[in-house]
Enzyme design. Structure first.
Site, PDB file in Angstrom:
ATOM      1  N   ASN A 178      36.846  63.701  20.945  1.00 33.46           N
ATOM      2  CA  ASN A 178      35.952  64.744  20.425  1.00 33.46           C
ATOM      3  C   ASN A 178      36.600  65.642  19.033  1.00 33.46           C
ATOM      4  O   ASN A 178      38.035  65.501  18.928  1.00 33.46           O
ATOM      5  CB  ASN A 178      36.004  66.057  21.393  1.00 33.46           C
ATOM      6  N   ARG A 237      31.846  59.932  25.158  1.00 31.82           N
ATOM      7  CA  ARG A 237      32.852  59.518  24.930  1.00 31.82           C
ATOM      8  C   ARG A 237      33.046  58.045  26.338  1.00 31.82           C
ATOM      9  O   ARG A 237      33.604  57.282  26.009  1.00 31.82           O
ATOM     10  CB  ARG A 237      34.052  60.162  24.992  1.00 31.82           C
TER      11      ARG A 237
END
Length: 91
Positions: free
Chosen positions: A38, A20
């Site tokens: 997530n 990320r």
């Protein structure tokens, strides 16, 4: 001009490996807004808004094999930008 919205679901070993953070850095370099988060099933969801060319480049990078971890598959959906996003965040 609002541009487009790219929603991409990235499957593979992409949680707990800096994926990320890496995605956020690439998106900011491309001038995009949105987020990467997530998901409970192990995927990472990426939502990016901006110029179509920049979103397409981000998608190419997500599939490019130089990401942290391992990307097995990326499924994308294109739509009109909704707006209202500032910056690019990890959720």
């Amino acid at each position: 001009m609002m541009g487009v919205r790219l929603t991409a679901w990235v499957r593979g070993h992409v949680q707990g490996v800096g994926f990320r953070w890496w995605t956020r850095a690439r998106a900011l370099e491309l001038g995009l807004t949105g987020w990467a988060r997530n998901m409970p099933d192990g995927r990472v969801e990426v939502v990016a808004e901006g110029a179509e060319e920049s979103c397409a480049k981000l998608l190419e990078l997500l599939r490019g094999g130089v990401t942290p971890g391992r990307v097995d598959r990326v499924v994308e959906r294109w739509s009109e930008a909704k707006g209202g996003l500032t910056g690019f965040v990890e959720r």
